[in-house]
Design a protein around this motif. Sequence first.
Motif, PDB file in Angstrom:
ATOM      1  N   GLY A  54       3.220  -5.201   8.971  1.00  0.00           N
ATOM      2  CA  GLY A  54       2.051  -4.710   9.694  1.00  0.00           C
ATOM      3  C   GLY A  54       1.303  -5.836  10.383  1.00  0.00           C
ATOM      4  N   LEU A  55       1.161  -6.965   9.695  1.00  0.00           N
ATOM      5  CA  LEU A  55       0.505  -8.125  10.302  1.00  0.00           C
ATOM      6  C   LEU A  55       1.348  -8.708  11.431  1.00  0.00           C
ATOM      7  N   TYR A  56       2.663  -8.612  11.303  1.00  0.00           N
ATOM      8  CA  TYR A  56       3.538  -9.033  12.407  1.00  0.00           C
ATOM      9  C   TYR A  56       3.251  -8.184  13.646  1.00  0.00           C
ATOM     10  N   ALA A  89      -0.919   2.228   0.246  1.00  0.00           N
ATOM     11  CA  ALA A  89      -2.304   2.533   0.608  1.00  0.00           C
ATOM     12  C   ALA A  89      -3.058   1.267   0.996  1.00  0.00           C
ATOM     13  N   SER A  90      -2.740   0.145   0.348  1.00  0.00           N
ATOM     14  CA  SER A  90      -3.410  -1.113   0.692  1.00  0.00           C
ATOM     15  C   SER A  90      -3.111  -1.506   2.132  1.00  0.00           C
ATOM     16  N   THR A  91      -1.847  -1.392   2.536  1.00  0.00           N
ATOM     17  CA  THR A  91      -1.484  -1.716   3.917  1.00  0.00           C
ATOM     18  C   THR A  91      -2.299  -0.879   4.888  1.00  0.00           C
ATOM     19  N   LEU A  92      -2.352   0.409   4.654  1.00  0.00           N
ATOM     20  CA  LEU A  92      -3.055   1.322   5.552  1.00  0.00           C
ATOM     21  C   LEU A  92      -4.553   1.037   5.580  1.00  0.00           C
ATOM     22  N   ARG A  93      -5.171   0.967   4.409  1.00  0.00           N
ATOM     23  CA  ARG A  93      -6.629   0.865   4.341  1.00  0.00           C
ATOM     24  C   ARG A  93      -7.139  -0.524   4.710  1.00  0.00           C
TER      25      ARG A  93
END
Length: 427
Positions: A54-56, A89-93
């Motif tokens: 996601g950070l990429y 959920a951590s990635t999304l939130r």
Amino acid sequence: MNATIFPSQLKGTVKLPSSKSLVHRHLIASFLAGEKREIPVRGLSQDILHTMKGLYALGGDFSIKDEKIFFRGRRTPSEEGEIFCGESASTLRFLIPLAGALGLKRVFVMEDSLARRPLKLYEKLLPAHGIKLQRDGNRLEISGKLTGGNFCIDGSESSQWVTGLLMSLPLLQENSEIVVENPSSQNYIDLTLELLGDCGIAIHRAENEYEILGGQAYRSPTQTVAEDASQACFWFLAGLLGHDIRLSPWGEDAQADRKALKVFETMGLRLKREEKTLRLLSPRVIRPVKVFGDEFPDGIPPLVLGAAFAKGQSRFQKLHRLRIKESDRLETLVKGLQNLKVKADIQEEGIILQGGGLSGGLVHTQKDHRMVMAFAIGATKATGSVSLSDGESVKKSYPDFWRDFQAMGGKVIFHEEKVKESKVLNL
């Protein structure tokens, strides 16, 4: 992939995986600092890979080699793109407000249980701060530029909303304030604040109010990533059940699930500290407990399995947050226990059960990684073999679980047979 576990005796030293909660935060902090960095990580789970990818998609440059994540700097991101969150959920939130702070239009793609978990807080809160959200099934498109100001958050469902904003709001030009009502899992917020301080970010806290100055710049974290206390809980269960287990390393920090160790000790688990290793000594008797689980929900499944072997009745209360995890964990736990001939029931968003041990049987884990690991350890002391569905789901948080389990003598056979559904039976 399903798994059948046979009664067995475990013995050995477990090298605990790196804290998933901390790795998420370190990846984001490294990305925002923009400096090259090497992050040693034991056990690259699916959730961590989703955050890294996601950070990429937001402009970060990462590589992986020999259980190390290398952050190599930032590049110019595309104006639009997708972020596949899997079931993290951590990635999304965490990344929704970050993408908004960077002014990047992104579509967040959610898989299976994540698409059913709550997003209403952001959907209600962020439009008043410059972000447009458009939901289409398991896809959420965000656009616009996040603006500062006052943010009032209901923290009863999760602390992740707070962490997502705490990490993103310092990037804005405006000052901001977060007010948290009905806070839960304060320890996870404390982890975030500790890391932000290490990165040179100033957050002024007064009780449940957080004042964030705008225009701040991150520096690269100097902290190392500690071991995962939530994964240690499964091995605490093993120690409680009489297995000869050592955990390495074992330190101290603000991870909420370290509190679960105190409950295991109340149940009878004995500890011996050997430098950075923690040896687990079997109890003389496993005692029943009364537990309020709102502060360490991830530690509840192994505690409930431990209580199934206690001499008496145990009660677990304030478990409403377990309803909105990878599965409805209240239902999944109680169904599984009943299938293994434990008297268990759901009462007032909690669990009441009568100890006495597990029989053999079938458990449908609902693709929930923590259900698989808790029942797998419990099954080692069952009176017969226990078959679990979805054994591969451990990859979400602890990809080396089965390797560690077998290395210490755990007996398991993997197969593709389906595990049948069952219904909750009232006592």
